[in-house]
Design a protein around this motif. Sequence first.
Motif, PDB file in Angstrom:
ATOM      1  N   GLY A  12       5.874 -45.609 -17.606  1.00  0.00           N
ATOM      2  CA  GLY A  12       7.379 -45.055 -18.330  1.00  0.00           C
ATOM      3  C   GLY A  12       8.353 -44.972 -18.619  1.00  0.00           C
ATOM      4  O   GLY A  12       9.418 -44.734 -19.547  1.00  0.00           O
ATOM      5  N   ILE A  13       7.347 -44.477 -19.951  1.00  0.00           N
ATOM      6  CA  ILE A  13       7.820 -44.493 -21.184  1.00  0.00           C
ATOM      7  C   ILE A  13       7.900 -42.684 -21.401  1.00  0.00           C
ATOM      8  O   ILE A  13       6.649 -41.611 -21.885  1.00  0.00           O
ATOM      9  N   GLN A  14       9.150 -42.508 -22.163  1.00  0.00           N
ATOM     10  CA  GLN A  14       9.459 -41.191 -22.367  1.00  0.00           C
ATOM     11  C   GLN A  14       8.661 -41.268 -24.005  1.00  0.00           C
ATOM     12  O   GLN A  14       8.922 -41.404 -24.965  1.00  0.00           O
ATOM     13  N   PRO A  15       7.633 -40.624 -24.650  1.00  0.00           N
ATOM     14  CA  PRO A  15       7.036 -40.224 -25.671  1.00  0.00           C
ATOM     15  C   PRO A  15       8.146 -39.606 -26.603  1.00  0.00           C
ATOM     16  O   PRO A  15       8.710 -38.600 -25.521  1.00  0.00           O
ATOM     17  N   TRP A  16       8.332 -39.676 -27.614  1.00  0.00           N
ATOM     18  CA  TRP A  16       8.823 -38.678 -28.571  1.00  0.00           C
ATOM     19  C   TRP A  16       7.816 -38.786 -29.465  1.00  0.00           C
ATOM     20  O   TRP A  16       6.538 -39.625 -30.308  1.00  0.00           O
ATOM     21  N   GLN A  17       7.789 -37.969 -30.461  1.00  0.00           N
ATOM     22  CA  GLN A  17       7.209 -36.795 -31.844  1.00  0.00           C
ATOM     23  C   GLN A  17       7.536 -37.855 -32.911  1.00  0.00           C
ATOM     24  O   GLN A  17       9.075 -37.776 -33.520  1.00  0.00           O
ATOM     25  N   SER A  18       6.560 -38.390 -34.001  1.00  0.00           N
ATOM     26  CA  SER A  18       7.469 -38.359 -35.499  1.00  0.00           C
ATOM     27  C   SER A  18       6.309 -37.350 -36.207  1.00  0.00           C
ATOM     28  O   SER A  18       5.384 -36.738 -36.166  1.00  0.00           O
ATOM     29  N   LYS A  19       6.651 -37.356 -37.908  1.00  0.00           N
ATOM     30  CA  LYS A  19       5.929 -36.637 -38.405  1.00  0.00           C
ATOM     31  C   LYS A  19       3.928 -37.359 -38.384  1.00  0.00           C
ATOM     32  O   LYS A  19       3.913 -38.562 -38.617  1.00  0.00           O
ATOM     33  N   GLN A  62       1.665 -42.451 -45.813  1.00  0.00           N
ATOM     34  CA  GLN A  62       2.546 -42.874 -47.118  1.00  0.00           C
ATOM     35  C   GLN A  62       4.387 -42.877 -46.847  1.00  0.00           C
ATOM     36  O   GLN A  62       4.621 -43.378 -48.130  1.00  0.00           O
ATOM     37  N   GLN A  63       4.152 -41.472 -45.660  1.00  0.00           N
ATOM     38  CA  GLN A  63       5.971 -41.587 -45.942  1.00  0.00           C
ATOM     39  C   GLN A  63       6.178 -42.288 -44.579  1.00  0.00           C
ATOM     40  O   GLN A  63       7.329 -41.762 -44.088  1.00  0.00           O
ATOM     41  N   ALA A  64       5.769 -42.732 -43.904  1.00  0.00           N
ATOM     42  CA  ALA A  64       5.790 -43.131 -42.250  1.00  0.00           C
ATOM     43  C   ALA A  64       7.270 -43.904 -42.805  1.00  0.00           C
ATOM     44  O   ALA A  64       7.909 -44.384 -43.025  1.00  0.00           O
ATOM     45  N   ASP A  65       8.478 -44.282 -41.229  1.00  0.00           N
ATOM     46  CA  ASP A  65       9.265 -44.367 -41.023  1.00  0.00           C
ATOM     47  C   ASP A  65       9.196 -45.958 -40.637  1.00  0.00           C
ATOM     48  O   ASP A  65      10.128 -46.491 -40.893  1.00  0.00           O
ATOM     49  N   LEU A  66       8.255 -46.121 -39.940  1.00  0.00           N
ATOM     50  CA  LEU A  66       7.736 -47.551 -39.644  1.00  0.00           C
ATOM     51  C   LEU A  66       6.292 -48.105 -39.957  1.00  0.00           C
ATOM     52  O   LEU A  66       5.354 -47.530 -40.274  1.00  0.00           O
ATOM     53  N   MET A  67       7.139 -48.910 -41.296  1.00  0.00           N
ATOM     54  CA  MET A  67       5.769 -49.526 -41.027  1.00  0.00           C
ATOM     55  C   MET A  67       4.829 -51.236 -40.816  1.00  0.00           C
ATOM     56  O   MET A  67       6.059 -51.886 -40.826  1.00  0.00           O
ATOM     57  N   LEU A  68       3.051 -51.489 -40.443  1.00  0.00           N
ATOM     58  CA  LEU A  68       3.288 -52.943 -39.783  1.00  0.00           C
ATOM     59  C   LEU A  68       3.216 -53.673 -40.543  1.00  0.00           C
ATOM     60  O   LEU A  68       1.860 -53.191 -41.266  1.00  0.00           O
ATOM     61  N   ILE A  69       2.678 -54.549 -40.296  1.00  0.00           N
ATOM     62  CA  ILE A  69       2.210 -55.549 -41.463  1.00  0.00           C
ATOM     63  C   ILE A  69       1.749 -57.145 -40.927  1.00  0.00           C
ATOM     64  O   ILE A  69       2.702 -58.050 -40.113  1.00  0.00           O
ATOM     65  N   LEU A 101       4.186 -42.699 -30.662  1.00  0.00           N
ATOM     66  CA  LEU A 101       3.560 -42.770 -32.374  1.00  0.00           C
ATOM     67  C   LEU A 101       2.178 -43.659 -31.633  1.00  0.00           C
ATOM     68  O   LEU A 101       0.729 -43.098 -31.524  1.00  0.00           O
ATOM     69  N   ASN A 102       1.586 -43.002 -33.619  1.00  0.00           N
ATOM     70  CA  ASN A 102       0.340 -43.222 -33.702  1.00  0.00           C
ATOM     71  C   ASN A 102      -0.596 -44.072 -34.466  1.00  0.00           C
ATOM     72  O   ASN A 102       0.172 -44.182 -35.899  1.00  0.00           O
ATOM     73  N   ARG A 103      -1.832 -43.755 -35.027  1.00  0.00           N
ATOM     74  CA  ARG A 103      -2.435 -44.642 -36.772  1.00  0.00           C
ATOM     75  C   ARG A 103      -1.870 -43.761 -37.563  1.00  0.00           C
ATOM     76  O   ARG A 103      -1.869 -44.395 -38.409  1.00  0.00           O
ATOM     77  N   ARG A 104      -1.351 -42.695 -37.133  1.00  0.00           N
ATOM     78  CA  ARG A 104      -1.587 -41.573 -37.911  1.00  0.00           C
ATOM     79  C   ARG A 104       0.632 -41.300 -38.374  1.00  0.00           C
ATOM     80  O   ARG A 104       1.183 -40.761 -39.384  1.00  0.00           O
ATOM     81  N   THR A 105       0.813 -42.032 -37.785  1.00  0.00           N
ATOM     82  CA  THR A 105       2.621 -41.675 -38.143  1.00  0.00           C
ATOM     83  C   THR A 105       3.196 -42.918 -38.644  1.00  0.00           C
ATOM     84  O   THR A 105       4.235 -42.802 -38.740  1.00  0.00           O
ATOM     85  N   VAL A 106       2.359 -43.461 -38.543  1.00  0.00           N
ATOM     86  CA  VAL A 106       2.827 -45.171 -38.901  1.00  0.00           C
ATOM     87  C   VAL A 106       2.221 -45.709 -40.342  1.00  0.00           C
ATOM     88  O   VAL A 106       1.178 -45.094 -40.888  1.00  0.00           O
ATOM     89  N   TYR A 107       2.866 -46.131 -40.982  1.00  0.00           N
ATOM     90  CA  TYR A 107       1.551 -47.141 -41.742  1.00  0.00           C
ATOM     91  C   TYR A 107       1.603 -48.209 -41.491  1.00  0.00           C
ATOM     92  O   TYR A 107       2.114 -49.142 -40.960  1.00  0.00           O
ATOM     93  N   ILE A 108       0.046 -49.090 -41.932  1.00  0.00           N
ATOM     94  CA  ILE A 108       0.048 -50.295 -41.159  1.00  0.00           C
ATOM     95  C   ILE A 108      -0.939 -51.457 -42.580  1.00  0.00           C
ATOM     96  O   ILE A 108      -1.810 -50.744 -43.141  1.00  0.00           O
ATOM     97  N   ALA A 109      -0.819 -52.018 -42.933  1.00  0.00           N
ATOM     98  CA  ALA A 109      -0.823 -53.167 -43.958  1.00  0.00           C
ATOM     99  C   ALA A 109      -1.575 -54.711 -43.367  1.00  0.00           C
ATOM    100  O   ALA A 109      -0.602 -55.082 -41.837  1.00  0.00           O
ATOM    101  N   ASN A 110      -1.843 -55.906 -44.932  1.00  0.00           N
ATOM    102  CA  ASN A 110      -1.903 -56.989 -44.176  1.00  0.00           C
ATOM    103  C   ASN A 110      -1.081 -57.672 -45.217  1.00  0.00           C
ATOM    104  O   ASN A 110      -1.067 -56.624 -46.288  1.00  0.00           O
ATOM    105  N   ILE A 111      -0.542 -58.651 -45.184  1.00  0.00           N
ATOM    106  CA  ILE A 111      -0.244 -59.423 -46.332  1.00  0.00           C
ATOM    107  C   ILE A 111      -1.519 -60.065 -46.977  1.00  0.00           C
ATOM    108  O   ILE A 111      -1.523 -59.564 -48.533  1.00  0.00           O
ATOM    109  N   LEU A 112      -2.659 -59.962 -47.012  1.00  0.00           N
ATOM    110  CA  LEU A 112      -3.720 -60.141 -47.513  1.00  0.00           C
ATOM    111  C   LEU A 112      -4.619 -59.173 -47.304  1.00  0.00           C
ATOM    112  O   LEU A 112      -4.629 -58.443 -46.412  1.00  0.00           O
ATOM    113  N   LYS A 113      -5.304 -58.360 -48.495  1.00  0.00           N
ATOM    114  CA  LYS A 113      -6.463 -57.664 -48.569  1.00  0.00           C
ATOM    115  C   LYS A 113      -7.621 -57.650 -48.079  1.00  0.00           C
ATOM    116  O   LYS A 113      -8.172 -57.191 -48.771  1.00  0.00           O
ATOM    117  N   CYS A 114      -8.507 -59.375 -48.263  1.00  0.00           N
ATOM    118  CA  CYS A 114      -9.310 -59.622 -47.884  1.00  0.00           C
ATOM    119  C   CYS A 114      -9.274 -60.218 -47.152  1.00  0.00           C
ATOM    120  O   CYS A 114      -8.631 -61.570 -47.128  1.00  0.00           O
TER     121      CYS A 114
END
Length: 218
Positions: A12-19, A62-69, A101-114
């Motif tokens: 039931g969701i209307q998708p929208w496009q991002s960069k 790397q120019q994402a509007d949304l960053m997930l942590i 959205l998808n993994r190409r339109t957002v940026y995903i990282a963690n607090i720890l890098k290991c």
Amino acid sequence: EPHQLNYLFALGIQPWQSKQSTPTPCAQPTETLTTLCTSVAHCTACVLHKTRTQTVFGVGNQQADLMLIGEAPGFYEDQKGEPFVGRAGQLLNAMLQAIGLNRRTVYIANILKCRPPNNRDPLPEEVSQCTGFLTKQIALIQPKLLLALGRIAAHHLLNTQATLGQMRGKLHSYGTNNIPLVVTYHPAYLLRNPQDKKKAWQDLQLIHRSLIKKELTK
């Protein structure tokens, strides 16, 4: 199963496009991010460098509007060098797909890098050593909205000990630039507690509305 996860949040969701951009863990378009990624890869500041397979810097636009942590890499992330893979990553992909959205339109990282051994919670000294890396990532990517995935990430980013229930459902503010921040459940938690997927959907709707508002006010 993966094909079920792809539709879990999408009804039931209307998708929208991002960069668009191609996910590249270390091949960043700016020298500063490249240098930061290299610094992470060679970091030996805490004991986690002794047990890691490789560091997990981040992936996406790397120019994402949304960053997930999230909080830290797990077994599969440690093997692949990319955040949120495996079952939790599949669920996160479905959650992003639900709001166009998808993994190409957002940026995903963690607090720890290991990866912490046996996927234990990060220790305060480990978080302290990694905080500078994440702070620089956020400053360089300049997202319009942050999404904290899980209690540990939210506690660190907001410097609070509030419960997840107290933090959900509202826009918080991060850092000196007052970046809007939304808190939701970690995908691994949702796999263990599917009864809370409805609440996660409410959080996704808040993210969607917030991003649309940012687009309209450009």
